[in-house]
Design a protein around this motif. Structure first.
Motif, PDB file in Angstrom:
ATOM      1  N   THR A 112      65.222-140.499  31.009  1.00 49.90           N
ATOM      2  CA  THR A 112      64.820-138.881  29.822  1.00 49.90           C
ATOM      3  C   THR A 112      65.516-137.624  29.932  1.00 49.90           C
ATOM      4  O   THR A 112      65.472-137.347  31.097  1.00 49.90           O
ATOM      5  N   ASP A 113      65.538-136.742  29.043  1.00 51.11           N
ATOM      6  CA  ASP A 113      66.004-135.150  29.113  1.00 51.11           C
ATOM      7  C   ASP A 113      64.910-134.443  29.762  1.00 51.11           C
ATOM      8  O   ASP A 113      65.383-134.068  30.851  1.00 51.11           O
ATOM      9  N   ASP A 114      63.897-134.745  29.776  1.00 53.63           N
ATOM     10  CA  ASP A 114      63.102-134.382  31.191  1.00 53.63           C
ATOM     11  C   ASP A 114      63.003-134.397  32.355  1.00 53.63           C
ATOM     12  O   ASP A 114      62.396-133.920  33.406  1.00 53.63           O
ATOM     13  N   LEU A 115      63.922-135.430  32.912  1.00 52.32           N
ATOM     14  CA  LEU A 115      63.535-135.919  33.923  1.00 52.32           C
ATOM     15  C   LEU A 115      64.752-135.081  35.250  1.00 52.32           C
ATOM     16  O   LEU A 115      66.174-135.042  34.215  1.00 52.32           O
ATOM     17  N   ARG A 116      64.311-134.510  36.261  1.00 54.83           N
ATOM     18  CA  ARG A 116      64.641-134.116  37.347  1.00 54.83           C
ATOM     19  C   ARG A 116      64.890-134.789  37.936  1.00 54.83           C
ATOM     20  O   ARG A 116      63.999-135.204  39.237  1.00 54.83           O
ATOM     21  N   ILE A 117      66.062-134.655  38.834  1.00 54.96           N
ATOM     22  CA  ILE A 117      66.318-135.194  40.264  1.00 54.96           C
ATOM     23  C   ILE A 117      66.212-134.164  41.199  1.00 54.96           C
ATOM     24  O   ILE A 117      67.770-133.175  41.083  1.00 54.96           O
ATOM     25  N   ALA A 118      65.913-133.222  41.753  1.00 54.85           N
ATOM     26  CA  ALA A 118      65.623-132.334  43.348  1.00 54.85           C
ATOM     27  C   ALA A 118      66.365-132.509  44.695  1.00 54.85           C
ATOM     28  O   ALA A 118      66.692-133.427  44.705  1.00 54.85           O
ATOM     29  N   ILE A 119      67.532-132.081  45.112  1.00 52.03           N
ATOM     30  CA  ILE A 119      68.368-132.451  46.078  1.00 52.03           C
ATOM     31  C   ILE A 119      67.861-130.949  47.410  1.00 52.03           C
ATOM     32  O   ILE A 119      68.411-130.319  46.783  1.00 52.03           O
ATOM     33  N   GLN A 140      81.175-134.818  36.790  1.00 54.21           N
ATOM     34  CA  GLN A 140      81.719-135.384  35.654  1.00 54.21           C
ATOM     35  C   GLN A 140      82.022-136.617  35.343  1.00 54.21           C
ATOM     36  O   GLN A 140      81.819-137.395  34.632  1.00 54.21           O
ATOM     37  N   LYS A 141      82.204-137.319  37.028  1.00 52.20           N
ATOM     38  CA  LYS A 141      83.357-138.624  37.111  1.00 52.20           C
ATOM     39  C   LYS A 141      81.705-139.418  36.822  1.00 52.20           C
ATOM     40  O   LYS A 141      82.214-140.563  36.328  1.00 52.20           O
ATOM     41  N   MET A 142      80.428-139.332  36.955  1.00 49.72           N
ATOM     42  CA  MET A 142      79.407-139.740  36.806  1.00 49.72           C
ATOM     43  C   MET A 142      79.025-139.838  35.151  1.00 49.72           C
ATOM     44  O   MET A 142      77.545-140.005  35.262  1.00 49.72           O
ATOM     45  N   PHE A 143      79.526-138.726  34.556  1.00 49.42           N
ATOM     46  CA  PHE A 143      79.030-138.536  33.261  1.00 49.42           C
ATOM     47  C   PHE A 143      77.098-138.655  33.664  1.00 49.42           C
ATOM     48  O   PHE A 143      76.602-138.305  32.999  1.00 49.42           O
ATOM     49  N   VAL A 144      76.882-136.754  34.146  1.00 48.14           N
ATOM     50  CA  VAL A 144      75.622-136.211  34.587  1.00 48.14           C
ATOM     51  C   VAL A 144      75.714-134.566  34.167  1.00 48.14           C
ATOM     52  O   VAL A 144      76.468-134.295  34.237  1.00 48.14           O
ATOM     53  N   SER A 145      74.400-135.299  32.819  1.00 46.63           N
ATOM     54  CA  SER A 145      74.499-133.734  32.740  1.00 46.63           C
ATOM     55  C   SER A 145      73.569-132.571  34.252  1.00 46.63           C
ATOM     56  O   SER A 145      72.716-133.181  34.883  1.00 46.63           O
ATOM     57  N   PRO A 146      74.212-131.409  34.705  1.00 46.31           N
ATOM     58  CA  PRO A 146      73.186-131.028  34.956  1.00 46.31           C
ATOM     59  C   PRO A 146      72.480-130.231  35.253  1.00 46.31           C
ATOM     60  O   PRO A 146      71.568-130.460  36.102  1.00 46.31           O
ATOM     61  N   HIS A 147      71.816-130.460  34.001  1.00 46.47           N
ATOM     62  CA  HIS A 147      70.247-130.318  33.781  1.00 46.47           C
ATOM     63  C   HIS A 147      69.166-131.233  34.090  1.00 46.47           C
ATOM     64  O   HIS A 147      68.126-131.016  34.658  1.00 46.47           O
ATOM     65  N   HIS A 148      70.061-131.973  34.930  1.00 46.81           N
ATOM     66  CA  HIS A 148      69.741-133.220  35.637  1.00 46.81           C
ATOM     67  C   HIS A 148      68.940-133.323  36.284  1.00 46.81           C
ATOM     68  O   HIS A 148      68.759-134.072  38.303  1.00 46.81           O
ATOM     69  N   LEU A 149      69.542-131.861  37.582  1.00 48.85           N
ATOM     70  CA  LEU A 149      69.236-131.718  38.597  1.00 48.85           C
ATOM     71  C   LEU A 149      68.555-130.481  38.990  1.00 48.85           C
ATOM     72  O   LEU A 149      68.867-129.566  38.322  1.00 48.85           O
ATOM     73  N   THR A 150      68.321-130.222  40.496  1.00 47.38           N
ATOM     74  CA  THR A 150      67.848-129.166  40.835  1.00 47.38           C
ATOM     75  C   THR A 150      68.403-129.083  42.253  1.00 47.38           C
ATOM     76  O   THR A 150      68.024-130.377  43.606  1.00 47.38           O
ATOM     77  N   LEU A 151      68.138-127.980  42.368  1.00 47.33           N
ATOM     78  CA  LEU A 151      68.898-127.568  44.020  1.00 47.33           C
ATOM     79  C   LEU A 151      67.821-126.784  45.127  1.00 47.33           C
ATOM     80  O   LEU A 151      67.598-126.353  44.855  1.00 47.33           O
ATOM     81  N   GLU A 152      67.084-127.761  46.179  1.00 48.61           N
ATOM     82  CA  GLU A 152      65.919-127.250  46.641  1.00 48.61           C
ATOM     83  C   GLU A 152      66.855-126.310  47.940  1.00 48.61           C
ATOM     84  O   GLU A 152      67.586-127.189  48.573  1.00 48.61           O
ATOM     85  N   ILE A 153      66.344-125.057  48.218  1.00 51.74           N
ATOM     86  CA  ILE A 153      67.190-124.427  49.359  1.00 51.74           C
ATOM     87  C   ILE A 153      65.539-123.443  49.171  1.00 51.74           C
ATOM     88  O   ILE A 153      64.599-123.520  49.511  1.00 51.74           O
ATOM     89  N   THR A 154      66.083-123.121  51.073  1.00 54.97           N
ATOM     90  CA  THR A 154      65.100-122.510  52.088  1.00 54.97           C
ATOM     91  C   THR A 154      65.101-121.140  51.732  1.00 54.97           C
ATOM     92  O   THR A 154      66.547-120.210  51.532  1.00 54.97           O
ATOM     93  N   GLU A 155      64.078-120.533  52.368  1.00 54.33           N
ATOM     94  CA  GLU A 155      64.094-118.901  52.232  1.00 54.33           C
ATOM     95  C   GLU A 155      65.222-118.504  52.983  1.00 54.33           C
ATOM     96  O   GLU A 155      65.259-117.505  52.899  1.00 54.33           O
ATOM     97  N   ARG A 156      65.368-119.342  53.919  1.00 54.96           N
ATOM     98  CA  ARG A 156      66.229-118.306  55.559  1.00 54.96           C
ATOM     99  C   ARG A 156      67.425-118.209  54.590  1.00 54.96           C
ATOM    100  O   ARG A 156      68.338-116.900  54.801  1.00 54.96           O
ATOM    101  N   ILE A 157      68.513-118.942  53.780  1.00 62.24           N
ATOM    102  CA  ILE A 157      69.238-119.022  52.921  1.00 62.24           C
ATOM    103  C   ILE A 157      69.143-117.238  52.055  1.00 62.24           C
ATOM    104  O   ILE A 157      69.849-117.267  52.023  1.00 62.24           O
ATOM    105  N   LEU A 158      67.822-116.891  51.725  1.00 58.17           N
ATOM    106  CA  LEU A 158      68.069-116.385  50.817  1.00 58.17           C
ATOM    107  C   LEU A 158      68.248-114.550  51.810  1.00 58.17           C
ATOM    108  O   LEU A 158      67.959-113.673  51.267  1.00 58.17           O
ATOM    109  N   LEU A 159      67.526-114.949  52.564  1.00 66.76           N
ATOM    110  CA  LEU A 159      67.634-113.813  53.605  1.00 66.76           C
ATOM    111  C   LEU A 159      68.980-113.424  54.311  1.00 66.76           C
ATOM    112  O   LEU A 159      68.898-111.766  54.346  1.00 66.76           O
ATOM    113  N   GLU A 160      69.643-113.952  54.588  1.00 65.84           N
ATOM    114  CA  GLU A 160      70.983-114.030  54.745  1.00 65.84           C
ATOM    115  C   GLU A 160      71.855-112.907  54.297  1.00 65.84           C
ATOM    116  O   GLU A 160      71.887-112.413  53.143  1.00 65.84           O
TER     117      GLU A 160
END
Ligand code: C2E
Ligand code: MG
Ligand code: MG
Ligand code: MG
Length: 287
Positions: A112-119, A140-160
């Motif tokens: 369903t539209d409300d489901l998201r997978i975090a990577i 695109q290849k998998m016919f998946v909308s980007p709305h279904h994804l969340t990316l998890e990053i760490t604070e360290r990345i933002l400090l660079e």
């Protein structure tokens, strides 16, 4: 006699060092082969919205199915994969598998539209210049909308101190992918980057949830208030008992994942969970 013992100890220490080096080299070789032979398998830990416990998605958590040895947990290989740069290829496989899973669930009308997978995206993967084009192609290849994804990053990345970071984050956001800060509060938390970068979600680290009966409580409350003031939402990780879930609910935490609800599940078990949910009639709220 003491001398002898001393010598023994020295030899033991030397042997340990050698053993550690050999182990590391072996692990590195095995990791190379794991990438070549696609031995990484995603597990999916359900994430539930508070206070009603609706399923709102999963976090993809990688496991290594090592021949003869079984399931190896990420704690045993992620750091070395990061140090050796092998994580970049591993992350590509994790993203690929996540999109395959979403496609699979779409085929069964479970996504369903409300489901998201975090990577989880490590520092090396985030700096991979091919990350965005690879994401685009895979979606695109998998016919998946980007709305279904969340990316998890760490604070360290933002400090660079790199100007590319804001650019990359903005591009990710422009696609409708959500951004989450993992293990929030355990790194060099800086209020400056929170307002500077387009972050959607703060993930409250398990260590704070663990200590909620003592000094963790005010930390959790502070993170939730901070997120509310910045228009971000919160996901608490590692809730193991119902008291923690009650407290998180009372504090206004938006969502939770943890053994109180479920550990990370195999694709088959996660699919089964989605099927039970849809046959209960809870699923059809958004489509
Ligand atoms: P994380 O992203 O903070 O993931 C949460 C970890 O807490 C997971 O461990 C999850 O299984 C565990 N967990 C969740 N609820 C509970 C609970 O109630 N009790 C306990 N004791 N543990 C709980 P896991 O799967 O071993 O992953 C550990 C870490 O490895 C992750 O921490 C993440 O930093 C890293 N990782 C996992 N998969 C990937 C991946 O695909 N890519 C990258 N770059 N890192 C990954
Ligand atoms: Mg995570
Ligand atoms: Mg986390
Ligand atoms: Mg954590």
């Amino acid at each position: 006699q003491a001398k002898e013992r001393g010598r023994d100890r020295y030899e033991v220490f030397g042997a340990d060092m050698l053993q550690m080096t050999v182990k590391r080299v072996n692990l590195e070789n095995d990791l190379h082969s794991a990438i070549d032979h696609h031995q990484f398998v995603n597990y999916y830990q359900p994430i539930y919205a508070l206070p009603e416990y609706q399923l709102i998605g999963f976090e993809a958590l990688v496991r290594w199915v090592k021949p003869e040895e079984g399931l190896i947990m990420p704690g045993e290989f992620i750091d070395l994969a990061e140090e050796t740069g092998l994580i970049v290829a591993m992350t590509q496989q994790v993203i690929q598998q996540t999109c395959e899973a979403i496609q699979h669930w779409q085929n069964y009308d479970l996504m369903t539209d409300d489901l998201r997978i975090a990577i989880n995206i490590s520092g090396q993967s985030f700096r991979d210049p091919d990350l965005l084009s690879m994401l685009d192609q895979t979606l695109q290849k998998m016919f998946v909308s980007p709305h279904h994804l969340t990316l998890e990053i760490t604070e360290r990345i933002l400090l660079e101190q790199s100007s590319n970071i804001l650019e990359t984050l903005t591009q990710i956001k422009a696609r409708g992918i959500r951004l989450s800060i993992d293990d929030f509060g355990t790194g060099y938390s800086s209020l400056k980057y929170l307002s500077k970068f387009p972050i959607d979600i703060l993930k409250i680290d398990k260590s704070f949830v663990d200590e909620m009966s003592s000094n963790g409580h005010s930390i959790v409350r502070t993170i939730i208030e901070l997120a509310q003031n910045l228009n971000m939402s919160t996901v608490a990780e590692g809730a193991e008992d119902s008291w923690q879930v009650q407290e998180l609910t009372a504090l206004g935490c938006d969502a939770v994942q943890g053994y109180a609800f479920s550990p990370a599940l195999s694709l088959a078990a996660a699919t089964e969970l989605l099927m039970t949910r849809s046959s209960n009639g809870i699923a059809r709220t958004s489509s």
